[in-house]
Design a protein around this motif. Sequence first.
Motif, PDB file in Angstrom:
ATOM      1  N   LEU A 100     -19.884 -10.851  82.871  1.00 46.61           N
ATOM      2  CA  LEU A 100     -18.749 -11.142  82.011  1.00 46.61           C
ATOM      3  C   LEU A 100     -18.881 -12.526  81.379  1.00 46.61           C
ATOM      4  N   ARG A 101     -19.536 -13.436  82.106  1.00 45.95           N
ATOM      5  CA  ARG A 101     -19.702 -14.794  81.583  1.00 45.95           C
ATOM      6  C   ARG A 101     -21.182 -15.089  81.370  1.00 45.95           C
ATOM      7  N   LYS A 102     -21.428 -15.922  80.412  1.00 41.46           N
ATOM      8  CA  LYS A 102     -22.796 -16.354  80.140  1.00 41.46           C
ATOM      9  C   LYS A 102     -23.204 -17.386  81.191  1.00 41.46           C
ATOM     10  N   GLU A 103     -24.467 -17.269  81.690  1.00 43.06           N
ATOM     11  CA  GLU A 103     -24.949 -18.229  82.676  1.00 43.06           C
ATOM     12  C   GLU A 103     -25.081 -19.602  82.042  1.00 43.06           C
ATOM     13  N   HIS A 104     -24.783 -20.597  82.845  1.00 39.10           N
ATOM     14  CA  HIS A 104     -24.907 -21.971  82.377  1.00 39.10           C
ATOM     15  C   HIS A 104     -26.384 -22.350  82.312  1.00 39.10           C
ATOM     16  N   GLU A 105     -26.698 -23.307  81.475  1.00 38.80           N
ATOM     17  CA  GLU A 105     -28.083 -23.740  81.279  1.00 38.80           C
ATOM     18  C   GLU A 105     -28.720 -24.240  82.578  1.00 38.80           C
ATOM     19  N   ILE A 106     -27.922 -24.899  83.416  1.00 39.11           N
ATOM     20  CA  ILE A 106     -28.483 -25.461  84.650  1.00 39.11           C
ATOM     21  C   ILE A 106     -28.972 -24.361  85.584  1.00 39.11           C
ATOM     22  N   HIS A 107     -28.352 -23.196  85.555  1.00 35.05           N
ATOM     23  CA  HIS A 107     -28.804 -22.085  86.398  1.00 35.05           C
ATOM     24  C   HIS A 107     -30.179 -21.598  85.959  1.00 35.05           C
ATOM     25  N   ASN A 108     -30.399 -21.564  84.673  1.00 31.29           N
ATOM     26  CA  ASN A 108     -31.710 -21.151  84.171  1.00 31.29           C
ATOM     27  C   ASN A 108     -32.788 -22.149  84.572  1.00 31.29           C
TER      28      ASN A 108
END
Length: 53
Positions: free
Chosen positions: A3-11
Motif C-alpha cells: 500500500l505504501r512505497k518503500e523508503h529509499e533507506i530500505h533499498n
Amino acid sequence: MSLRKEHEIHNRRKGRNVGVGLLLGGFVVLVLALTMVKVTSTGFSFPETQGTE
C-alpha cells in the motif's frame, strides 16, 4: 502489492545486506575449499604422537 512505497533507506539497506551476505557466503566457500584441498591432498598426515617413556 504494498500500500505504501518503500523508503529509499530500505533499498540501500537491502543492497548492503545482499552485499554482506554474498561476501560471507564467499568466505565460507573459501574456507571449505581450502579445508577440502588440505584434507584430500596426498601429503596429509596426522601429527605423530609422542609415546611416554
